[in-house]
Write a protein that holds these residues in place. Structure first.
Motif, PDB file in Angstrom:
ATOM      1  N   ASN A  22      35.229 -18.684 123.603  1.00 20.41           N
ATOM      2  CA  ASN A  22      35.579 -17.660 124.403  1.00 20.41           C
ATOM      3  C   ASN A  22      37.276 -17.329 124.439  1.00 20.41           C
ATOM      4  O   ASN A  22      37.500 -16.165 124.338  1.00 20.41           O
ATOM      5  CB  ASN A  22      35.199 -18.065 125.354  1.00 20.41           C
ATOM      6  CG  ASN A  22      35.611 -17.058 126.809  1.00 20.41           C
ATOM      7  OD1 ASN A  22      35.197 -15.904 126.600  1.00 20.41           O
ATOM      8  ND2 ASN A  22      35.923 -17.746 128.102  1.00 20.41           N
ATOM      9  N   ILE A  23      38.065 -18.050 124.175  1.00 23.80           N
ATOM     10  CA  ILE A  23      39.387 -18.483 124.182  1.00 23.80           C
ATOM     11  C   ILE A  23      39.567 -17.252 123.050  1.00 23.80           C
ATOM     12  O   ILE A  23      40.495 -15.871 123.042  1.00 23.80           O
ATOM     13  CB  ILE A  23      40.100 -19.161 124.777  1.00 23.80           C
ATOM     14  CG1 ILE A  23      39.836 -20.108 125.769  1.00 23.80           C
ATOM     15  CG2 ILE A  23      41.400 -19.278 124.291  1.00 23.80           C
ATOM     16  CD1 ILE A  23      40.584 -21.065 126.038  1.00 23.80           C
ATOM     17  N   ALA A  33      38.759 -13.549 123.366  1.00 25.59           N
ATOM     18  CA  ALA A  33      40.273 -13.063 124.483  1.00 25.59           C
ATOM     19  C   ALA A  33      40.722 -12.943 123.605  1.00 25.59           C
ATOM     20  O   ALA A  33      41.301 -12.100 123.562  1.00 25.59           O
ATOM     21  CB  ALA A  33      39.670 -14.178 125.765  1.00 25.59           C
ATOM     22  N   VAL A  85      40.817  -9.280 121.744  1.00 25.59           N
ATOM     23  CA  VAL A  85      40.426  -8.381 121.796  1.00 25.59           C
ATOM     24  C   VAL A  85      42.001  -8.212 122.530  1.00 25.59           C
ATOM     25  O   VAL A  85      42.257  -6.288 122.026  1.00 25.59           O
ATOM     26  CB  VAL A  85      40.196  -8.644 123.461  1.00 25.59           C
ATOM     27  CG1 VAL A  85      40.530  -7.335 124.374  1.00 25.59           C
ATOM     28  CG2 VAL A  85      38.428  -8.471 123.156  1.00 25.59           C
ATOM     29  N   GLN A 131      35.373  -6.144 121.312  1.00 28.39           N
ATOM     30  CA  GLN A 131      35.531  -6.203 122.611  1.00 28.39           C
ATOM     31  C   GLN A 131      34.053  -6.611 123.234  1.00 28.39           C
ATOM     32  O   GLN A 131      33.781  -7.589 123.612  1.00 28.39           O
ATOM     33  CB  GLN A 131      35.692  -4.976 123.365  1.00 28.39           C
ATOM     34  CG  GLN A 131      35.360  -5.181 124.573  1.00 28.39           C
ATOM     35  CD  GLN A 131      36.618  -5.617 125.806  1.00 28.39           C
ATOM     36  OE1 GLN A 131      36.800  -7.136 125.654  1.00 28.39           O
ATOM     37  NE2 GLN A 131      37.117  -5.025 126.869  1.00 28.39           N
ATOM     38  N   HIS A 189      33.656 -10.402 121.497  1.00 29.68           N
ATOM     39  CA  HIS A 189      34.147 -11.241 122.630  1.00 29.68           C
ATOM     40  C   HIS A 189      32.628 -11.532 124.509  1.00 29.68           C
ATOM     41  O   HIS A 189      32.549 -12.182 124.714  1.00 29.68           O
ATOM     42  CB  HIS A 189      35.272 -10.510 123.283  1.00 29.68           C
ATOM     43  CG  HIS A 189      35.465 -11.864 124.689  1.00 29.68           C
ATOM     44  ND1 HIS A 189      35.706 -11.160 125.978  1.00 29.68           N
ATOM     45  CD2 HIS A 189      35.719 -12.974 124.970  1.00 29.68           C
ATOM     46  CE1 HIS A 189      36.341 -12.227 126.798  1.00 29.68           C
ATOM     47  NE2 HIS A 189      36.259 -13.412 125.946  1.00 29.68           N
ATOM     48  N   GLN A 190      32.004 -10.038 124.473  1.00 29.40           N
ATOM     49  CA  GLN A 190      31.137  -9.423 125.652  1.00 29.40           C
ATOM     50  C   GLN A 190      30.093 -10.536 125.074  1.00 29.40           C
ATOM     51  O   GLN A 190      29.300 -10.945 125.836  1.00 29.40           O
ATOM     52  CB  GLN A 190      31.244  -8.356 125.791  1.00 29.40           C
ATOM     53  CG  GLN A 190      32.350  -7.698 126.630  1.00 29.40           C
ATOM     54  CD  GLN A 190      31.987  -7.758 128.119  1.00 29.40           C
ATOM     55  OE1 GLN A 190      33.735  -8.540 128.475  1.00 29.40           O
ATOM     56  NE2 GLN A 190      31.521  -7.820 128.769  1.00 29.40           N
TER      57      GLN A 190
END
Length: 128
Positions: A34-35, A38, A41, A71, A74-75
């Protein structure tokens, strides 16, 4: 109550194998994915000059598309993260090694997917 006595319910004791820790470690690794998403992004936002609070660019240039790919990667990871972790941890109560292995496979796939999608556009997401 029955006969004036309160009903008491006892929960069966839950015993977890020491191998359950493998699944917990994979949950931690999933947050690293997840990081990573991010960071991709934020990097794309700076590289393609997309200002906050824009979530998705509405432009039509290649730069807009590449930002949107970062984006979306990540989403998409965020959308699946809670379900994957919940299912992995619940499965790990019975099959800790298998659950951790499948969870780890998902995490590796997320890293590959994010990298592919952010660097190769829509075609790059196929690897993960």
């Amino acid at each position: 109550t029955t006969s004036g006595k309160p009903l008491l319910f006892a929960m069966a004791p839950l015993s977890l194998s020491s191998e359950f820790g493998y699944a917990v470690a994979v949950v931690g690794a999933s947050y690293l994915a997840n990081i990573y998403g991010a960071i991709k992004v934020v990097t794309a936002r700076k590289k393609y000059d997309i200002k906050y609070p824009t979530l998705y660019s509405t432009g039509t240039t290649k730069n807009d598309e590449m930002y949107n790919c970062a984006q979306r990667a990540h989403q998409n990871t965020l959308e699946g993260l809670p379900v994957v972790n919940l299912m992995m941890l619940s499965s790990a109560t019975v099959y800790p090694r298998a659950a951790a292995l499948f969870g780890f496979t998902w995490v590796v796939g997320r890293f590959l997917y994010i990298r592919g999608y952010t660097e190769g556009g829509p075609e790059g997401r196929r690897i993960g």
